[in-house]
Design an enzyme around this catalytic site. Structure first.
Site, PDB file in Angstrom:
ATOM      1  N   GLY A   1      -0.388 -23.451  51.379  1.00 17.44           N
ATOM      2  CA  GLY A   1      -0.666 -23.761  49.981  1.00 17.44           C
ATOM      3  C   GLY A   1       0.478 -24.472  49.302  1.00 17.44           C
TER       4      GLY A   1
ATOM      5  N   TYR B   1      11.958 -16.314  46.412  1.00 13.81           N
ATOM      6  CA  TYR B   1      11.714 -17.725  46.156  1.00 13.81           C
ATOM      7  C   TYR B   1      12.670 -18.214  45.081  1.00 13.81           C
ATOM      8  CZ  TYR B   1       7.180 -18.161  48.465  1.00 13.81           C
ATOM      9  OH  TYR B   1       6.198 -18.229  49.369  1.00 13.81           O
TER      10      TYR B   1
ATOM     11  N   GLN C   1       0.826  -1.201   0.000  1.00 13.42           N
ATOM     12  CA  GLN C   1       0.000   0.000   0.000  1.00 13.42           C
ATOM     13  C   GLN C   1       0.862   1.253   0.000  1.00 13.42           C
ATOM     14  OE1 GLN C   1      -2.120  -1.614   3.427  1.00 13.42           O
ATOM     15  NE2 GLN C   1      -4.006  -1.018   2.406  1.00 13.42           N
TER      16      GLN C   1
ATOM     17  N   ASN D   1       1.374 -22.620  42.194  1.00 15.43           N
ATOM     18  CA  ASN D   1       2.377 -23.459  42.813  1.00 15.43           C
ATOM     19  C   ASN D   1       3.690 -22.706  42.977  1.00 15.43           C
ATOM     20  OD1 ASN D   1       3.329 -25.793  43.879  1.00 15.43           O
ATOM     21  ND2 ASN D   1       2.735 -27.062  42.145  1.00 15.43           N
TER      22      ASN D   1
END
Lengths: 251, 573
Positions: free
Chosen positions: B468, B349, B163, B504
């Protein structure tokens, strides 16, 4: 035939201590007055009534329910106490208890308790007076050394850190301190200064802590030497694994 | 053996805990000391915290609104009541970094790793070529493919084709965008201009190259990387849309097609759906993420994205550890840490698994143990593997875990470095799980070792992670070996969205490593998808996927140069 609970395997002092914590047959080592306990928990002012969240059950006109008839409410539930908590932190340097064994102690020996088990802390939520009963039990018995365990609501780090030079577990908020050979509480669970010094008594000696502890450590009772415990861990692991894989082989 | 072994973490922990850093007064002592003085020096002991405190104050003054102020911590008792110590990037002992600089917000390399994954898709060429040849009778030759690729490398960053009078993206803002191709067809590869080819023979050891070419066969694939700046402004789902649009336009331009003819729809369909490989699957509505978001990146895919398997194939443990680093960063720091939870504290972590060589020490100990007991089963190879069995898993996982637990007991600074039980559980289980994989060449056997390790930690120390965290590890063993739908999966196909793993925390980098270890241990060229492995075998990518941990270190040291910067179009400071 009356079943006698065995609670835990193992032939070492650590295993024996675990059985004691679980059974609740632990030695009482100190006295903590009700007011002192209330002060260090910091949930209410000593001598005041327990705040309640509902009227006494007897006044509530409860609906007919077979479960309600079967289960005797705890004293805290009967009175309509609010839910409050107690939370212990236990050092990995031979503190007498460990989070799972505090939880087992609570769940096996007390009613209406909601134990939560983490690595560095162990919380029990319950109706306030029920919680206090448990807190008093765990604080006054061999489950707790005042230098190697601590009541902490927030900013709990310490269980895995090296001990202070005076043998007390590190606490960033310094809720307790060693003073003239005894542990003095100077702040409540969340670190608010308290008006009165509460004396929790003498710390356990290194030898006594090593004798009463429920943690395996290579410099005390090595885990790998408690063959029966390892055997049972393996058994549980194998059964859970095999059951999921092929139920038919399970007897 | 365990007692005599020199620990790989010893030097790092001595530097971290017995040498002064900033003004933390940590000079002296021994890493086996169980008692130490606590000086309670606060944040002022640490150079980075001081910098942050100063900047926070300046920002508050400039904007007239309170901002970062470490004295807001615990009613005026700031961090630093114990010593604030630096960390060392595992496998890169000279890289001492501030822990704050391993937060992904503070680390351009971490951002770029994720950018480079999210902005990548692989698009097959064969369907398009069949459409051109069989439907339109247009001849496709190596020359036309080279021309098409030149057009696409203009169009993919945002250059106009076909174009007229179109706005375009400024090339200086999108210079990280390009496309290359790869194929298992040696003859075609020879005919492709070097600039456009990922040469499998050059990038991979001969044995791996043969495996890859055999798997890919005579198919041909485009490795497309859209601009970082586009990917950041939109989302992972944009990658295939942007790519497909520019591919369609480039076919039209390169092969002189009619812009609106029906065959264009076939090309678009192939590029958007039928012939496209995303790095991550689309997530279900309850997690509401497009394709190419981290939650959809399977552990096998991540194992293939990391390239250490081709640069250091003789050391499968190293391959594994690099995947741990990449996985912990992507899945914990970015996916669970931010996308899923919104928290800022997940960094530690992850860093436990790729700093200070504690995990490395555990895994290399396991390698020695396995090789001694199982005749070299942890070395690279297929015939040397030990047949997976419950006894083998129990033996390896138990020894690995006991060794790791004892390290925490013998070296109080290691315990203090991994101050949370979730950190220790992640590290110990990553070691045990990876060791199980290395020894057997079977990722599900490795996963089984992971779960036994979790049980052993809990019983040994009377603690594991948090509610958990523990839950998932108590029930995971039950579906380890199930391949039935809704029960289990081959481990390589599991990912962050596997039902039991969806929240997790602290696990997923280790899981990815277990997938990597099984195949690195066998000397496989890839873990799950050969196309992904080849796609990332490309030095032109800003992030070096052959050494993710070193890249994180470079990011922390502010040496990493990312893409997608906007300095061209903003006022100079």
């Amino acid at each position: 035939m009356a079943y006698e609970a065995q609670f835990y395997p193992g032939a070492t002092s650590v295993a024996e201590n675990r059985r004691k914590h679980m059974s609740g047959k632990v030695e009482k080592l100190r006295e903590i007055s009700d007011d002192d306990l209330t002060i260090i928990l910091g949930h209410r002012v000593p001598g005041t009534d327990y705040p309640s969240t509902h009227p006494p059950l007897a006044e509530m006109g409860e609906p007919e329910c077979s479960i309600r008839e079967m289960v005797e409410p705890t004293d805290g539930a009967k009175a309509g106490d609010r839910i409050r908590y107690v939370q212990f932190v236990d050092s990995m340097y031979n503190a007498p208890s460990t989070p799972y064994f505090r939880s087992y102690n609570a769940a096996i020996n007390f009613r209406g308790v909601d134990p939560g088990t983490l690595s560095g802390r162990q919380v029990v939520e319950a109706r306030e007076r029920d919680m206090e009963e448990l807190a008093k039990f765990q604080l006054e018995t061999e489950m707790t050394c005042p230098a190697l365990a601590c009541l902490r609501g927030a900013s709990v780090h310490g269980h895995s850190l090296r001990l202070q030079e005076d043998g007390v577990m590190f606490d960033m908020l310094e809720r307790v301190r060693l003073e003239n050979g005894t542990i003095i509480v100077q702040k409540d669970l969340v670190g608010r200064p308290i008006d009165k010094k509460v004396d929790l008594g003498k710390p356990m000696s290194d030898e006594e802590a090593a004798k009463r502890t429920t943690i395996y450590r290579v410099d005390n009772v090595p885990y790998r030497e408690d063959k029966e415990v390892l055997e049972w861990v393996h058994r549980i692991f194998e059964q859970r694994t095999t059951y999921g894989y092929k139920p038919a082989v399970q007897e | 053996m365990a007692d005599d072994r020199k620990r790989m973490f010893q030097k790092d922990l001595e530097n971290k805990f017995t040498k002064e850093h900033g003004t933390n007064k940590m000079e002296g002592g021994d890493i086996t000391d169980m008692r130490i003085p606590y000086y309670r020096l606060g944040v002022d002991q640490n150079p980075r915290k001081l910098e942050m405190k100063k900047v926070g104050k300046e920002i508050a003054e400039k904007r007239g609104l309170a901002g970062y102020n470490p004295m807001m911590h615990c009613g005026g008792i700031p961090l630093g009541q114990r010593a604030l110590t630096p960390s060392f990037i595992s496998g890169n002992d000279d890289m001492m970094v501030e822990n704050d600089d391993l937060h992904y917000v503070n680390n351009a390399a971490m951002q770029q790793m994720w950018d480079d994954i999210r902005r990548t898709c692989i698009v097959g060429m064969d369907m398009a070529h069949e459409t051109l040849e069989k439907r339109l009778g247009i001849e496709v030759t190596p020359e036309t493919i080279n021309h098409y690729l030149e057009v696409l490398n203009h169009a993919l960053p945002g250059g106009a084709v076909v174009q007229e009078h179109m706005v375009e993206t400024h090339p200086a803002l999108v210079d990280d965008c390009y496309v290359k191709i790869f194929t298992g067809d040696d003859e075609l590869a020879d005919e492709i201009d070097d600039q456009f080819l990922i040469d499998i023979d050059k990038q991979f050891p001969a044995e791996q190259a043969e495996q890859l070419k055999s798997s890919i066969g005579n198919t041909t694939w485009q490795a497309a990387h859209i601009p970082t700046i586009v990917s950041r402004t939109t989302d992972g789902g944009q990658t295939t849309r942007w790519t497909a649009m520019q591919i369609g336009m480039s076919y039209i331009a390169a092969y002189g097609m009619c812009a609106g003819e029906a065959a264009v729809a076939d090309l678009s369909y192939a590029a958007k759906h039928a012939g496209v490989v995303n790095m991550g699957d689309m997530l279900p509505a309850r997690r509401a993420r497009a394709p190419n978001e981290p939650g959809g990146v399977t552990f096998g895919n991540l194992a293939d994205i990391v390239q250490t398997s081709r640069t250091d194939p003789e050391d499968p443990a190293h391959v594994t550890l690099e995947v741990v680093g990449a996985g912990c960063m992507l899945y914990d720091q970015i996916w669970l840490g931010s996308y899923m939870s919104g928290g800022v504290g997940f960094t530690q972590y992850s860093t436990a698994a790729y700093t200070n060589n504690i995990l490395d020490d555990n895994l290399y100990y396991d390698v020695e143990y396995i090789n001694d007991k199982y005749d070299g089963a942890a070395d690279k190879g297929i015939d040397n593997k030990v047949t997976p069995s419950m006894d083998v898993i129990k033996d390896i996982a138990t020894e690995s875990t006991l060794y790791g637990l004892e390290n925490y007991e013998k070296y109080p600074v290691a315990l203090e470095d991994h101050f949370g039980g979730s950190q220790r559980a992640t590290v110990l289980s990553a070691a045990a799980g990876s060791a199980g994989s290395l020894a057997t060449g079977n990722a599900n056997a490795g996963l089984s070792a992971w779960y036994l390790c979790m049980y052993l930690i809990k019983e040994g120390h009377g603690r594991l992670g948090f509610f958990g965290y523990d839950l998932q590890d108590q029930c995971g063993a039950t579906n380890t070996f199930s391949y039935q739908s809704d029960e289990g999966l081959p481990h390589e196909l599991r990912g962050p969205n596997y039902p039991n793993y969806a929240m997790n925390v602290g696990h997923q980098g280790g899981y990815a490593a277990i997938a990597a270890a099984a195949h690195a241990g066998r000397g496989d060229a890839y873990a799950l998808n050969p196309l992904i492995k080849v796609c990332f075998a490309d030095e032109m990518l800003p992030f070096d996927f052959s050494q993710p941990r070193k890249e994180f270190g470079r990011g922390a040291l502010r040496e990493f140069e990312p893409s997608g910067e906007r300095s061209l179009i903003i006022p100079a400071k």
